[in-house]
Write an enzyme that holds these catalytic residues in place. Structure first.
Site, short mmCIF file in Angstrom:
data_model
loop_
_atom_site.label_atom_id
_atom_site.label_comp_id
_atom_site.label_asym_id
_atom_site.label_seq_id
_atom_site.Cartn_x
_atom_site.Cartn_y
_atom_site.Cartn_z
N LYS A 178 1.12 -1.32 -0.08
CA LYS A 178 0.18 -0.01 0.05
C LYS A 178 0.96 1.18 0.04
O LYS A 178 0.81 2.18 0.67
CB LYS A 178 -1.01 -0.12 1.17
N ASP A 235 -1.60 -11.74 5.99
CA ASP A 235 -2.32 -12.62 6.95
C ASP A 235 -3.78 -12.55 6.14
O ASP A 235 -4.29 -13.71 6.07
CB ASP A 235 -2.41 -11.87 8.43
#
Ligand code: NAD
Length: 484
Positions: A178, A235
């Site tokens: 990001k 995750d």
């Protein structure tokens, strides 16, 4: 590799469904690779109950230090005993910085994506990021979790991703970040990826923004080969990945460190299925297969993997696979795999594998060397229950005679003073960005203390300060939203 070399392996049966899936895996490994010497160790719920707050007793740490390899069942994080997860403790104590999670479509396991050819590996950084667990209540109303990304951590995970790709003959590594929003933290991940990628010219490298990566994973998952990403992104997308290929029962994993490697399924202890002989041991079995490859036992690994895939392909499956044929229990599924040793699935291409080179531990904590450092100011975070129009003049007054001048005040990352004519909602944590009238290498403590006293004098409680630096002329901080 060696047919006779003895391997000592720590085995942790774990909680809930752990003993069933680990027993199943051990049965198959013992049959395929008799030269393993297991050392049973404890961790998790039973250990918490004995009053060991970490959930990991010293004997287990000693065993892992000796064997350096563990096969581990899932550990419950009980509510009411112990503060931290024993899983995370094990990962952190042994610095297993890389979590490798293969996601491949299985024969005989129908999903929405059957036939697409999904065959990827998600390499997740395993110890840093928001999961470093550095959290504070900065005011009674404002919680903060530090997203810790380090050059060293990035280097290790990037090299691991490329080395793993090489060991499996994979062609491309995508780095998902990001960096468009978090320019320093996720930006460091991206820039390190681009630097390390140059050392692997034989492998295609590309960057993808993590949200688009999630979108692409749901839309066209077969386009991915290796994806390397940060702890929290990894995750989430690795659970997404397991959903694409049949669920958590099919998601194996390896936690790789410089010294120790721990092999475990992605899933947890699923307590409501414990002892019922219904759950799917595939994820754990394939984690065991990864372990065998890690210790160089490629032949035994292929034998178990092929028999497992043949069994699924032939229509024998556990309860989490929905087909026309009835499911079998955990034990019967394991027995079927055992009987199918020596058989190979038709719809499966076995990869040519070589041992993965675990990247060396960097000798220094300072990866990015800089020639010139300058401190140009401070961000002082203060608590104040009021408005932007009230706090601005207070900070300006506090700066008088201190050698600092107010640049902006921001609230939740957005400039609120000098007044902007807009009206963002505010909370009682404010960042005062104060520039030094004269930049220095390091500001004198007396000057900083004088500033903080002056701020307190205005009724503003400071709770945190951060230096604003330039490293070789590059600002070490990002601007607030709306800051010029
Ligand atoms: P879970 O993964 O244990 O179970 C979620 C659901 O996934 C189950 O209800 C079941 O429907 C399915 N599932 C999981 N494993 C399966 C298998 N092998 N076969 C078939 N279906 C399977 O997640 P949870 O319920 O959120 O967590 C239970 C406990 O496990 C918690 O205490 C949690 O902290 C712990 N946990 C441990 C690990 C680990 O040890 N690495 C990982 C995740 C969760």
């Amino acid at each position: 590799m060696s047919a006779s070399k003895k391997h000592e392996i720590t085995i942790i049966y774990g909680d809930g469904i752990g003993p069933e899936v680990v027993t199943s895996t051990r049965t198959l490994i013992d049959a395929a690779c008799p030269n393993i010497v297991w050392e049973t160790a404890e961790a998790g719920a039973e250990v918490f109950k004995k009053g060991i707050a970490s959930g990991v007793p010293q004997e287990t740490i000693d065993s892992l230090n000796r064997t350096r390899v563990a096969l581990k069942g899932p550990l419950e994080t009980p509510v009411g005993f112990g503060e931290k997860s024993a899983n995370v403790t094990l990962r952190k104590l042994f610095e297993t910085f890389a979590n490798i999670r293969p996601v491949r479509e299985f024969p005989g396991v129908p999903t929405r994506f059957s036939g697409a050819g999904i065959d990827m590996v998600i390499v997740r950084e395993n110890v840093e990021d928001l999961y470093a667990g550095i959290e504070h209540m900065q005011t009674p109303d404002v919680a903060q979790c530090i997203k810790l990304i380090t050059a060293k951590g990035c280097e290790k995970i990037m090299r691991t991703a490329f080395e793993f790709a090489r060991s499996e003959g994979r062609k491309s590594v995508a780095c998902a970040t990001k960096a468009n929003i978090m320019k320093k933290t996720e930006g460091l991940v991206k820039s390190t990826f681009e630097r390390i990628a140059k050392e692997y010219p034989d492998i295609e490298s590309w960057h993808i923004i993590i949200d688009n990566c999630a979108h692409q994973l749901a839309k066209k998952p077969e386009q991915f080969d290796v994806i390397v990403t940060t702890n929290m992104n990894g995750d989430i997308i690795s659970d997404l990945g397991s959903g694409l290929i049949g669920g958590l029962g099919f998601a194996p994993g390896a936690n790789i460190g410089h010294d120790v490697a721990i092999f475990e399924a992605v899933h947890g202890s699923a307590p409501k299925y414990a002892g019922k002989d219904t759950i799917n041991p595939t994820a754990m079995i394939l984690s065991g297969v990864m372990m065998l490859r890690h210790i160089g036992e490629f032949e035994a690994a292929d034998k178990i993997e092929n028999a497992l895939l043949y069994t699924l392909e032939s229509g024998v499956h556990p309860r989490d696979v929905v087909t026309d044929t009835p499911p079998v229990g955990t034990k019967a599924f394991t027995d079927a795999i055992l009987k199918n040793f020596g058989k190979k699935p038709v719809n499966w291409k076995t990869r040519e594998r070589t041992p993965m080179k675990v990247p060396a531990r960097p000798a220094t904590t300072a990866i990015n060397k800089v020639e010139k450092r300058e401190t140009i100011g401070l961000d002082v975070f203060v608590e104040f229950d009021g408005t932007a129009a009230e706090i601005g003049p207070k900070v300006e007054a506090a700066c008088k005679g201190t050698g600092f001048k107010l640049k902006i005040v921001s609230n939740r990352g957005t400039v609120v003073y000098p007044l902007t004519g807009t009206s963002p909602d505010v909370v009682n944590q404010w960042r005062c960005r104060l520039y030094l009238e004269q930049p220095v290498v390091e500001p004198a403590m007396a000057q900083v203390n004088g500033l903080l006293e002056s701020i307190e004098g205005q009724g503003l409680r400071w709770m945190h300060i951060e230096k604003l630096c330039k490293f070789d002329g590059v600002e070490s901080f990002t601007k607030a939203q709306g800051e010029n």
